[in-house]
Write an enzyme that holds these catalytic residues in place. Structure first.
Site, PDB file in Angstrom:
ATOM      1  N   ASN A   6       0.974  -0.986   0.261  1.00 26.22           N
ATOM      2  CA  ASN A   6      -0.254   0.052  -0.085  1.00 26.22           C
ATOM      3  C   ASN A   6       0.786   1.132  -0.203  1.00 26.22           C
ATOM      4  O   ASN A   6       1.536   1.564   1.261  1.00 26.22           O
ATOM      5  CB  ASN A   6      -0.885  -0.249   1.336  1.00 26.22           C
ATOM      6  CG  ASN A   6      -2.101   1.182   1.061  1.00 26.22           C
ATOM      7  OD1 ASN A   6      -1.213   2.135   0.756  1.00 26.22           O
ATOM      8  ND2 ASN A   6      -3.455   0.954   1.530  1.00 26.22           N
ATOM      9  N   HIS A  27       1.443   6.169   1.366  1.00 22.71           N
ATOM     10  CA  HIS A  27       1.978   7.481   2.800  1.00 22.71           C
ATOM     11  C   HIS A  27       3.026   7.870   1.930  1.00 22.71           C
ATOM     12  O   HIS A  27       3.586   9.003   2.425  1.00 22.71           O
ATOM     13  CB  HIS A  27       2.500   6.501   3.839  1.00 22.71           C
ATOM     14  CG  HIS A  27       1.127   6.064   4.546  1.00 22.71           C
ATOM     15  ND1 HIS A  27       0.250   7.594   4.752  1.00 22.71           N
ATOM     16  CD2 HIS A  27       0.419   5.218   5.576  1.00 22.71           C
ATOM     17  CE1 HIS A  27      -1.139   6.900   6.013  1.00 22.71           C
ATOM     18  NE2 HIS A  27      -0.757   5.669   5.777  1.00 22.71           N
ATOM     19  N   HIS A  53      -5.823   3.816  -1.053  1.00 21.97           N
ATOM     20  CA  HIS A  53      -7.222   3.842  -0.363  1.00 21.97           C
ATOM     21  C   HIS A  53      -7.014   5.026  -1.109  1.00 21.97           C
ATOM     22  O   HIS A  53      -6.704   6.335  -0.762  1.00 21.97           O
ATOM     23  CB  HIS A  53      -6.641   3.856   1.021  1.00 21.97           C
ATOM     24  CG  HIS A  53      -8.316   4.361   1.847  1.00 21.97           C
ATOM     25  ND1 HIS A  53      -8.344   4.330   2.914  1.00 21.97           N
ATOM     26  CD2 HIS A  53      -9.506   3.823   0.885  1.00 21.97           C
ATOM     27  CE1 HIS A  53      -9.727   4.035   3.167  1.00 21.97           C
ATOM     28  NE2 HIS A  53     -10.516   4.092   2.377  1.00 21.97           N
ATOM     29  N   ARG A  91     -10.209   7.649  -1.103  1.00 24.89           N
ATOM     30  CA  ARG A  91     -10.833   7.967  -0.060  1.00 24.89           C
ATOM     31  C   ARG A  91     -11.858   9.611  -0.724  1.00 24.89           C
ATOM     32  O   ARG A  91     -11.309   9.916  -1.061  1.00 24.89           O
ATOM     33  CB  ARG A  91      -9.761   9.080   0.921  1.00 24.89           C
ATOM     34  CG  ARG A  91      -9.284   8.252   2.134  1.00 24.89           C
ATOM     35  CD  ARG A  91      -8.647   8.757   3.048  1.00 24.89           C
ATOM     36  NE  ARG A  91      -8.325   7.966   4.585  1.00 24.89           N
ATOM     37  CZ  ARG A  91      -8.937   7.157   5.196  1.00 24.89           C
ATOM     38  NH1 ARG A  91      -9.736   7.665   5.452  1.00 24.89           N
ATOM     39  NH2 ARG A  91      -8.157   5.997   6.035  1.00 24.89           N
ATOM     40  N   ARG A 140      -7.651  12.564   0.637  1.00 27.56           N
ATOM     41  CA  ARG A 140      -6.094  13.769   1.150  1.00 27.56           C
ATOM     42  C   ARG A 140      -4.943  12.667   1.208  1.00 27.56           C
ATOM     43  O   ARG A 140      -4.134  13.466   1.602  1.00 27.56           O
ATOM     44  CB  ARG A 140      -6.959  13.873   2.404  1.00 27.56           C
ATOM     45  CG  ARG A 140      -6.293  11.870   3.400  1.00 27.56           C
ATOM     46  CD  ARG A 140      -7.329  12.402   4.899  1.00 27.56           C
ATOM     47  NE  ARG A 140      -6.819  10.906   5.189  1.00 27.56           N
ATOM     48  CZ  ARG A 140      -7.627  10.588   6.627  1.00 27.56           C
ATOM     49  NH1 ARG A 140      -8.338  11.364   6.461  1.00 27.56           N
ATOM     50  NH2 ARG A 140      -7.898   9.197   7.222  1.00 27.56           N
ATOM     51  N   GLU A 146      -8.909   0.298  -2.678  1.00 27.61           N
ATOM     52  CA  GLU A 146      -9.746   0.463  -1.931  1.00 27.61           C
ATOM     53  C   GLU A 146     -10.764   1.495  -1.656  1.00 27.61           C
ATOM     54  O   GLU A 146      -9.892   2.858  -2.002  1.00 27.61           O
ATOM     55  CB  GLU A 146      -9.215   0.632   0.194  1.00 27.61           C
ATOM     56  CG  GLU A 146      -8.203  -0.548   0.090  1.00 27.61           C
ATOM     57  CD  GLU A 146      -6.584  -0.381   1.264  1.00 27.61           C
ATOM     58  OE1 GLU A 146      -7.176   0.593   2.144  1.00 27.61           O
ATOM     59  OE2 GLU A 146      -6.581  -0.984   1.370  1.00 27.61           O
ATOM     60  N   THR A 162      -6.896   6.516   9.702  1.00 30.89           N
ATOM     61  CA  THR A 162      -6.977   5.417   9.328  1.00 30.89           C
ATOM     62  C   THR A 162      -7.683   4.381   9.298  1.00 30.89           C
ATOM     63  O   THR A 162      -9.184   4.488   9.898  1.00 30.89           O
ATOM     64  CB  THR A 162      -5.704   4.396   9.513  1.00 30.89           C
ATOM     65  OG1 THR A 162      -5.434   3.466   8.229  1.00 30.89           O
ATOM     66  CG2 THR A 162      -5.610   3.668  10.694  1.00 30.89           C
ATOM     67  N   THR A 163      -8.027   3.227   8.898  1.00 31.45           N
ATOM     68  CA  THR A 163      -9.331   2.822   8.271  1.00 31.45           C
ATOM     69  C   THR A 163      -9.920   2.278  10.065  1.00 31.45           C
ATOM     70  O   THR A 163      -8.901   2.129  10.558  1.00 31.45           O
ATOM     71  CB  THR A 163      -9.337   1.344   7.513  1.00 31.45           C
ATOM     72  OG1 THR A 163      -9.306   2.627   6.474  1.00 31.45           O
ATOM     73  CG2 THR A 163     -10.944   1.535   7.883  1.00 31.45           C
ATOM     74  N   GLU A 180     -11.415  -9.460   3.210  1.00 32.55           N
ATOM     75  CA  GLU A 180      -9.726  -8.531   3.621  1.00 32.55           C
ATOM     76  C   GLU A 180     -10.054  -9.283   5.201  1.00 32.55           C
ATOM     77  O   GLU A 180     -11.181  -7.829   5.849  1.00 32.55           O
ATOM     78  CB  GLU A 180      -9.390  -8.163   3.048  1.00 32.55           C
ATOM     79  CG  GLU A 180      -8.229  -7.564   3.478  1.00 32.55           C
ATOM     80  CD  GLU A 180      -7.232  -6.377   3.413  1.00 32.55           C
ATOM     81  OE1 GLU A 180      -6.816  -6.402   1.471  1.00 32.55           O
ATOM     82  OE2 GLU A 180      -7.277  -5.754   3.999  1.00 32.55           O
ATOM     83  N   HIS A 216      -3.288  -4.526   7.839  1.00 34.70           N
ATOM     84  CA  HIS A 216      -4.025  -3.345   9.040  1.00 34.70           C
ATOM     85  C   HIS A 216      -2.927  -3.921  10.378  1.00 34.70           C
ATOM     86  O   HIS A 216      -2.627  -4.955  10.533  1.00 34.70           O
ATOM     87  CB  HIS A 216      -5.537  -3.414   9.405  1.00 34.70           C
ATOM     88  CG  HIS A 216      -5.898  -1.723   9.342  1.00 34.70           C
ATOM     89  ND1 HIS A 216      -4.693  -1.089  10.490  1.00 34.70           N
ATOM     90  CD2 HIS A 216      -6.792  -1.288   8.053  1.00 34.70           C
ATOM     91  CE1 HIS A 216      -5.421   0.394   9.714  1.00 34.70           C
ATOM     92  NE2 HIS A 216      -6.417   0.770   8.769  1.00 34.70           N
TER      93      HIS A 216
HETATM   94  N1  PXP Z   1      -5.846  -3.630   4.147  1.00 33.29           N
HETATM   95  C1  PXP Z   1      -7.114  -2.251   5.023  1.00 33.29           C
HETATM   96  C2  PXP Z   1      -8.367  -2.395   4.078  1.00 33.29           C
HETATM   97  C3  PXP Z   1      -6.515  -0.514   4.855  1.00 33.29           C
HETATM   98  O1  PXP Z   1      -7.314   0.155   5.033  1.00 33.29           O
HETATM   99  C4  PXP Z   1      -5.535  -0.709   4.753  1.00 33.29           C
HETATM  100  C5  PXP Z   1      -5.297   1.028   5.511  1.00 33.29           C
HETATM  101  O2  PXP Z   1      -4.868   1.907   4.301  1.00 33.29           O
HETATM  102  C6  PXP Z   1      -4.330  -1.816   4.716  1.00 33.29           C
HETATM  103  C7  PXP Z   1      -4.900  -2.744   4.239  1.00 33.29           C
HETATM  104  C8  PXP Z   1      -2.670  -1.159   5.597  1.00 33.29           C
HETATM  105  O3  PXP Z   1      -2.595  -1.386   6.943  1.00 33.29           O
HETATM  106  P1  PXP Z   1      -1.334  -0.633   7.544  1.00 33.29           P
HETATM  107  O4  PXP Z   1      -0.798   0.661   6.813  1.00 33.29           O
HETATM  108  O5  PXP Z   1      -1.706  -0.522   8.864  1.00 33.29           O
HETATM  109  O6  PXP Z   1      -0.657  -1.647   7.096  1.00 33.29           O
END
Ligand code: PXP
Length: 234
Positions: free
Chosen positions: A7, A10, A43, A45, A49, A70, A100-101, A151, A188
């Site tokens: 992901n 960031h 993701h 949003r 952002r 996402e 975050t989620t 997931e 996550h």
């Molecule tokens: N899976 C989902 C559904 C998420 O929303 C996120 C965070 O955007 C992640 C995985 C990745 O989580 P992390 O950044 O804590 O590794």
């Protein structure tokens, strides 16, 4: 072997700290692929952002592995993603103030809306995941609503990675989902240590990891940070 989706949200967070063009999550995706990841996750949003529509469109054209986006079930997000056609889409809950989620999608309360959103994306050939808590009822509902995969939210496990309770919940949810023919993904708050117990679960085919890889990349570079996770998964 478990697939790794990196992901790159960031990277965009750093870019947006200055509302400028660097660093670019598209460049980051190419580096992550070179380091051996299996897919790229972002993701999108509502408030854009970090990841912007422009990023998703560019990623669609350059990502050679698979692209997983996402998104919330809001109609404007769904109609945008329908046009972009990523390989995978993952429905997540979204609260504008959240950092975050915050948890899995409540697909029991929002069944109608989730079912429609899943159907809309599947009609375009996009495979659909729902991000849920490791809960048997949620797994059953995911199947009923037409998802291809779940997931599992690993946040509670990540808070107590040594304990038995949370990992057992994940194992049971994963086994049940797999018995229903659903693919099982997890994500996550996973990191270079707590990942070991997750990848031992036979039913888990994919993990999505963002924050810790980008955090480590600050010290060792993105290619190495991804490669270190790839090596653990292999
Ligand atoms: N899976 C989902 C559904 C998420 O929303 C996120 C965070 O955007 C992640 C995985 C990745 O989580 P992390 O950044 O804590 O590794």
């Amino acid at each position: 072997m478990v697939r790794l989706g990196v992901n790159v949200d960031h990277i965009a967070t750093i870019r947006e700290a200055r509302r400028t063009v660097n660093p670019d999550p598209v460049d980051a995706a190419l580096i992550a692929e070179r380091a051996g990841c299996d897919g790229i996750t972002v993701h999108l949003r509502q408030d854009e952002r970090h990841i912007k529509k422009r990023d998703v469109q560019l990623l669609r054209s350059v990502v050679k592995t698979y692209l997983n986006v996402e998104l919330s079930t809001k109609p404007n997000s769904v109609s945008f993603i329908k046009k972009v056609k990523p390989d995978w889409a993952c429905f997540v809950p979204e609260r504008i103030e959240e950092i975050t989620t915050e948890g899995g999608l409540d697909i029991l309360r929002q069944a109608g809306r989730v079912k429609k959103a899943i159907g809309d994306l599947k009609s375009k050939g996009i495979k659909v995941t729902v991000f849920i808590e490791p809960d048997i009822e949620m797994v059953e509902k995911s199947k009923e609503l037409g998802a291809d995969a779940i997931e599992i939210n690993t946040k509670s496990y990540a808070l107590r990675p040594q304990g038995q309770k949370e990992i057992t919940r994940i194992i049971k949810a994963a086994e049940f989902a797999s018995s229903l023919g659903l693919q099982v993904h997890a994500g996550h708050d996973l990191n270079y240590r707590n990942i070991y117990r997750i990848i031992k679960i036979r039913e888990i085919e994919e993990v999505n990891i963002g924050h810790i890889i980008i955090a480590r990349a600050v010290y060792v570079g993105l290619e190495r940070a991804v490669k270190e996770m790839v090596d653990i998964l292999r």
